[in-house]
Design a protein around this motif. Structure first.
Motif, PDB file in Angstrom:
ATOM      1  N   VAL A 243      45.143  38.381  43.271  1.00 11.48           N
ATOM      2  CA  VAL A 243      44.038  38.387  42.301  1.00 11.48           C
ATOM      3  C   VAL A 243      44.026  37.083  41.514  1.00 11.48           C
ATOM      4  O   VAL A 243      42.970  36.465  41.311  1.00 11.48           O
ATOM      5  CB  VAL A 243      44.162  39.588  41.342  1.00 11.48           C
ATOM      6  CG1 VAL A 243      43.086  39.496  40.244  1.00 11.48           C
ATOM      7  CG2 VAL A 243      44.023  40.899  42.092  1.00 11.48           C
ATOM      8  N   ARG A 244      45.203  36.652  41.079  1.00 13.08           N
ATOM      9  CA  ARG A 244      45.285  35.417  40.296  1.00 13.08           C
ATOM     10  C   ARG A 244      44.871  34.201  41.116  1.00 13.08           C
ATOM     11  O   ARG A 244      44.400  33.198  40.562  1.00 13.08           O
ATOM     12  CB  ARG A 244      46.707  35.236  39.763  1.00 13.08           C
ATOM     13  CG  ARG A 244      47.135  36.333  38.795  1.00 13.08           C
ATOM     14  CD  ARG A 244      48.588  36.219  38.386  1.00 13.08           C
ATOM     15  NE  ARG A 244      48.811  35.128  37.456  1.00 13.08           N
ATOM     16  CZ  ARG A 244      49.994  34.847  36.905  1.00 13.08           C
ATOM     17  NH1 ARG A 244      51.051  35.589  37.216  1.00 13.08           N
ATOM     18  NH2 ARG A 244      50.124  33.843  36.071  1.00 13.08           N
ATOM     19  N   GLN A 245      45.039  34.288  42.441  1.00  9.83           N
ATOM     20  CA  GLN A 245      44.621  33.204  43.331  1.00  9.83           C
ATOM     21  C   GLN A 245      43.189  33.368  43.829  1.00  9.83           C
ATOM     22  O   GLN A 245      42.704  32.579  44.637  1.00  9.83           O
ATOM     23  CB  GLN A 245      45.579  33.114  44.513  1.00  9.83           C
ATOM     24  CG  GLN A 245      46.948  32.543  44.157  1.00  9.83           C
ATOM     25  CD  GLN A 245      46.877  31.089  43.730  1.00  9.83           C
ATOM     26  OE1 GLN A 245      46.262  30.255  44.398  1.00  9.83           O
ATOM     27  NE2 GLN A 245      47.503  30.773  42.599  1.00  9.83           N
ATOM     28  N   GLY A 246      42.518  34.414  43.363  1.00  3.24           N
ATOM     29  CA  GLY A 246      41.120  34.628  43.718  1.00  3.24           C
ATOM     30  C   GLY A 246      40.897  35.229  45.087  1.00  3.24           C
ATOM     31  O   GLY A 246      39.758  35.271  45.569  1.00  3.24           O
ATOM     32  N   ASP A 247      41.953  35.714  45.720  1.00  2.00           N
ATOM     33  CA  ASP A 247      41.836  36.324  47.048  1.00  2.00           C
ATOM     34  C   ASP A 247      41.784  37.844  46.870  1.00  2.00           C
ATOM     35  O   ASP A 247      42.752  38.554  47.116  1.00  2.00           O
ATOM     36  CB  ASP A 247      43.023  35.925  47.914  1.00  2.00           C
ATOM     37  CG  ASP A 247      42.811  36.271  49.385  1.00  2.00           C
ATOM     38  OD1 ASP A 247      41.852  37.005  49.687  1.00  2.00           O
ATOM     39  OD2 ASP A 247      43.622  35.821  50.224  1.00  2.00           O
TER      40      ASP A 247
END
Length: 381
Positions: A243-247
């Motif tokens: 989530v933090r990496q936008g995936d």
């Protein structure tokens, strides 16, 4: 005196038994940790620091007054380049009390490994004892340096030594060092266990870079291909990192691998992921099912993080679900089911260790009165 202490200590070692709607995500970080503070990821069942300290106290009591003489005799053997025996090193580790003592211990380890690097597999493992000493004395730099030293390859031949070193570095927030130890463990071919997967994913989560995100996914994929059991905690870290990496797609996939997702951490993580992907309706449904307004005080209620609820409010703002989100969050607050604990705090917790079996369940085979064997038809008095 030192040799007499050695014989007493070696014999003893052999005989010792084993509040409002938040429209902005709160900027919270994991609590600062000290050596004396609660560990984040490994249980006492793994670190076994208390058991080690109890053995050290017992040995120190038996060789009282001989410690300095014994360390001096070992230093003399090191200066003369003489052989360090197994029982000598074992006693040395249990008598070590300070960082100054660790200088002698470290030198003895290098000398012992130089003479015994080709011993048969299954010999006594000194790695975990040395790492517990580093853990006790707060010597995370020494732990990292020794476990990654190429000249000591084979001395730390089991996962426990590496796991304790990683946990120590993680606790001190030295995440780059922890990642270095994980890489060395993999390079040496030391098998990962369930604790290693959790520590590896947690370290990558804390570093939160595209490179460590790839490392996290690679570690999980390799574990799955080998048929290893990946713990729930590791998948939680991986999903949060995704989530933090936008995936978001990978985050949902990682979360779907969790077999038992009924914990407080898993449910909060699920609500957060659903909020970020825009599945507001599903998130509201989970919150509604969790509300227990009239339950007795002794009934444990599921709590939701202000950070997670804040994300849900932010994602639903000016949308068709905004009113329902505010309503359900308000109900949770009235029910006392909202906590200031961040999702990061929930992730970085120390799991409960295994319970030891109660002694009352042990079968007695001898009479307490006569000390004779009990008959098979009467196993108790």
């Amino acid at each position: 005196m030192a040799l007499r202490g050695l014989s007493i200590g070696a014999r003893l070692l052999r005989d010792t038994p084993r509040r409002r709607i938040l429209h902005k995500l709160p900027q919270t970080e994991c609590l600062q940790c000290q050596v004396e503070a609660k560990r984040h990821l490994l249980t006492e069942d793994v670190v076994k620091l208390q058991d080690f300290q109890q053995k050290k106290l017992a040995v120190a009591h038996q060789v009282s007054g001989a410690k300095d003489d014994y360390f001096e005799s070992v230093n003399q053997k090191l200066q003369k380049n003489e052989l360090i025996l197994r029982d000598e090193l074992k006693l040395l580790l249990h008598l070590c009390q300070s960082t100054d003592d660790m200088v002698t211990v470290k030198s003895a380890i290098y000398r012992y490994h130089e003479e015994n690097r080709n011993v048969a597999f299954g010999d006594f493992k000194f790695g975990p004892l040395f790492m517990r000493l580093c853990y006790e004395l707060g010597l995370e730099d020494m732990a990292e340096a020794t476990v990654t030293d190429k000249t000591l390859k084979g001395f730390f031949s089991e996962s426990t030594s590496f796991n304790i070193a990683i946990d120590m570095l993680f606790m001190k927030e030295y995440y780059d060092g922890a990642l270095k130890v994980i890489a060395e463990m993999r390079n040496q071919g030391v098998a990962f266990n369930k604790d290693t997967y959790t520590l590896a994913c947690a370290t990558c989560y804390k570093l939160n870079t595209p490179q460590t995100y790839k490392v996290c996914l690679t570690v999980l994929e390799e574990g799955q291909l080998k048929g290893h059991m990946i713990p729930r905690h590791a998948y939680c870290f991986a999903a949060a990192l995704a989530v933090r990496q936008g995936d978001l797609e990978k985050a949902q996939k990682c979360y779907s691998q969790i077999l038992n997702a009924e914990s407080k951490l898993c449910i909060n993580l699920n609500v957060w992921i659903l909020a970020m992907v825009g599945s507001i309706k599903e998130a509201i449904a989970i919150l509604n099912r969790s509300i227990l307004p009239d339950s007795p005080a002794f009934i444990k209620r599921l709590e939701f993080s202000e950070e997670v609820l804040g994300a849900l409010v932010s994602q639903s703002a000016d949308g068709i679900w905004a009113v329902q989100v505010e309503r359900v969050v308000s109900r949770l607050q009235k029910a006392g089911q909202v906590t200031p604990q961040s999702l990061d705090d929930m992730l970085c917790y120390t799991p409960k260790g295994k319970r030891r079996p109660a002694a009352i369940l042990e079968d007695r085979r001898t009479s307490r009165r006569t000390f004779r064997p009990l008959r098979s038809t009467l196993l108790s008095e």
